[in-house]
Scaffold this motif. Structure first.
Motif, short mmCIF file in Angstrom:
data_model
loop_
_atom_site.label_atom_id
_atom_site.label_comp_id
_atom_site.label_asym_id
_atom_site.label_seq_id
_atom_site.Cartn_x
_atom_site.Cartn_y
_atom_site.Cartn_z
N VAL A 100 -2.37 -8.69 6.91
CA VAL A 100 -1.43 -8.87 5.81
C VAL A 100 -1.24 -10.36 5.59
N GLU A 101 -1.47 -10.77 4.35
CA GLU A 101 -1.26 -12.16 3.97
C GLU A 101 0.05 -12.21 3.18
N TYR A 102 0.97 -13.06 3.60
CA TYR A 102 2.26 -13.17 2.92
C TYR A 102 2.17 -14.34 1.95
N LEU A 103 2.06 -14.00 0.65
CA LEU A 103 1.79 -15.02 -0.36
C LEU A 103 3.07 -15.71 -0.80
N LYS A 104 4.14 -14.91 -0.93
CA LYS A 104 5.43 -15.44 -1.34
C LYS A 104 6.50 -14.65 -0.62
#
Lengths: 161, 161
Positions: A100-104
């Motif tokens: 999971v990439e947390y972009l904002k």
């Protein structure tokens, strides 16, 4: 109203994230989108799942991405076999790798929508991408691998049986 | 008995996973190991966090890895600045990318131990590796990135302020 994949294929499921029969879990409900490509879900986080003040806990987002992506993999497997979720034998997948990439930061108090699809071939190990939006804003992105398994055998192995 | 990093540096924390002040969250507690390299935690999953029957929900493992790895990053930042957790100004990190590889099914009913460390430089973005064991068995491995931030500013931005 369509019936969720979880309720069709595993109405007795006890998973905290997506089990229809869990007494107080997240009850994630996933549906085929009419485009025949994406599997979608919506979820409004309970205020208990705060991370920093005013922001959704990243661990909740990880749970949503995990279960919804897994149901996306299973939906694709059923379709690849030309049969409906709920037909037998049941198809089960487990998470091989969760990314999971947390972009904002994700604001609390906004319904989240998830849109996922299998990227590449539907195989024993399938890659699932998943987008998480708070309203219109893309805040997180999943890139994970789900493995088709015999879950009863897995549980027996984990307990040394 | 040492005091946990969470209780030293953020006794008012409300994070579902690791907030000391959360009324009913996971209350993950992380400690420097005496080897000065690893940060460790133990956690016995509540039976509600089942995935498949007899197995720990992967989403719970993701939450444990997320919060414990983040506290590992913050512990390394405090140490890099030559000061104790709890000293001011407070150091805050958020998850940039969470990666969890599920190596084996994790049996329910066994205490889990987590061991994490920063791999490479301690920077604005730091990579943290985390091992999860059920008893002696390595069942999951985290490989994630944590970003040092001003969390008040993040929350304001997420709500369009």
């Amino acid at each position: 109203m369509a019936t969720a994949l979880q309720d069709l294929a595993a109405p007795d499921g006890i998973c905290y994230g997506c089990g229809s029969a869990h007494p107080h879990g997240l009850h994630i409900k996933s549906y085929w989108h009419e485009d025949g490509v994406h599997v979608v879900a919506t979820h409004t986080p309970d205020p208990q799942f705060t991370g920093w003040p005013g922001l959704v806990y990243g661990g909740l987002i990880a749970m949503l991405v995990d279960c919804h992506s897994n149901w996306t993999a299973m939906a694709y497997h059923y379709r690849a076999e030309g049969r409906e979720p709920g037909s037998l034998p049941r198809i089960d997948c487990v998470t091989g790798r969760l990314g999971v990439e947390y972009l904002k930061p994700t604001p609390m108090g906004v319904p989240l929508s998830l849109k996922a699809w299998v990227e590449g071939p539907v195989e024993r190990k399938s890659r699932v991408l998943c987008e998480v939006r708070a309203g219109e804003v893309l805040t997180a992105r999943g890139d994970s691998v789900f493995v088709r398994v015999d879950t009863a055998r897995l549980a027996a192995a984990a307990h040394g049986r």
